[in-house]
Design an enzyme around this catalytic site. Structure first.
Site, PDB file in Angstrom:
ATOM      1  CG  MET A  87      13.386  61.822  65.385  1.00  0.00           C
ATOM      2  SD  MET A  87      12.228  60.702  66.089  1.00  0.00           S
ATOM      3  CE  MET A  87      11.066  60.704  64.757  1.00  0.00           C
ATOM      4  N   PRO A  88      15.208  64.057  63.284  1.00  0.00           N
ATOM      5  CG  PRO A  88      14.890  63.342  61.090  1.00  0.00           C
ATOM      6  CD  PRO A  88      14.172  63.941  62.260  1.00  0.00           C
ATOM      7  CG  PHE A  89      21.495  66.798  64.917  1.00  0.00           C
ATOM      8  CD1 PHE A  89      21.380  68.167  64.895  1.00  0.00           C
ATOM      9  CD2 PHE A  89      22.752  66.232  65.061  1.00  0.00           C
ATOM     10  CE1 PHE A  89      22.504  68.980  65.017  1.00  0.00           C
ATOM     11  CE2 PHE A  89      23.874  67.026  65.190  1.00  0.00           C
ATOM     12  CZ  PHE A  89      23.743  68.401  65.171  1.00  0.00           C
ATOM     13  CG  ASP A 120      11.934  66.963  63.825  1.00  0.00           C
ATOM     14  OD1 ASP A 120      12.957  67.560  64.193  1.00  0.00           O
ATOM     15  OD2 ASP A 120      11.752  65.748  64.028  1.00  0.00           O
ATOM     16  CB  THR A 122      21.924  61.804  64.392  1.00  0.00           C
ATOM     17  OG1 THR A 122      23.328  61.890  64.101  1.00  0.00           O
ATOM     18  CG2 THR A 122      21.715  60.949  65.625  1.00  0.00           C
TER      19      THR A 122
END
Length: 139
Positions: A1-3, A38, A72
């Site tokens: 889920m990190p962007f 991810d 993020t």
């Protein structure tokens, strides 16, 4: 889920960019509990004058190989996990693509689970069992 947004000066090869992404992602998987599949990286190569940074502020001296990494994340990590990630990222980025520790700046921001949609207009991180499904989608 990190962007992740990665900013650096223009002129690096596709192999360099791939190594940058791979080493950073490996550090996240190893220390930040990020599923192997991810990976969402946007890499911006800027013209001179478009990436402005102080050569010595709180670290340095920084060279033209300076890389700013803004992550993020969808959930907070402990101070220990963040410290381990910063250390591992610098180690791996030093190995490949060969960045000096002084040239790596990382900023981590966190968000709430309901602020993410991975597609189809859904809020996948609000669904029961989403973390298990995320780990199962590894390549």
């Amino acid at each position: 889920m990190p962007f992740t947004r990665i900013s650096l000066l223009k002129g690096k090869s596709p192999d360099y960019i791939a190594a940058l992404s791979e080493s950073l992602h490996r550090a996240m998987v190893e220390t930040f509990n990020v599923p192997p599949a991810d990976r969402f990286h946007i890499i911006h190569q800027h013209e001179r004058g478009e990436l402005i940074f102080d050569r010595n502020y709180l670290a340095g001296p920084r060279s033209d190989d300076f890389v700013l990494i803004a992550i993020t994340a969808g959930k907070p990590r402990t101070a220990e996990a963040r410290a381990a990630f910063f250390k591992r990222a610098v180690e791996l980025l030093g190995q490949s693509p060969g960045l000096r520790p002084e040239d790596v700046m990382i900023v981590v921001n966190t968000t709430a689970p309901d602020e993410w949609s991975f597609g189809n207009g859904g809020q996948q991180m609000l669904e029961p069992g989403w973390e298990i499904r995320a780990m199962e989608t590894a390549p």
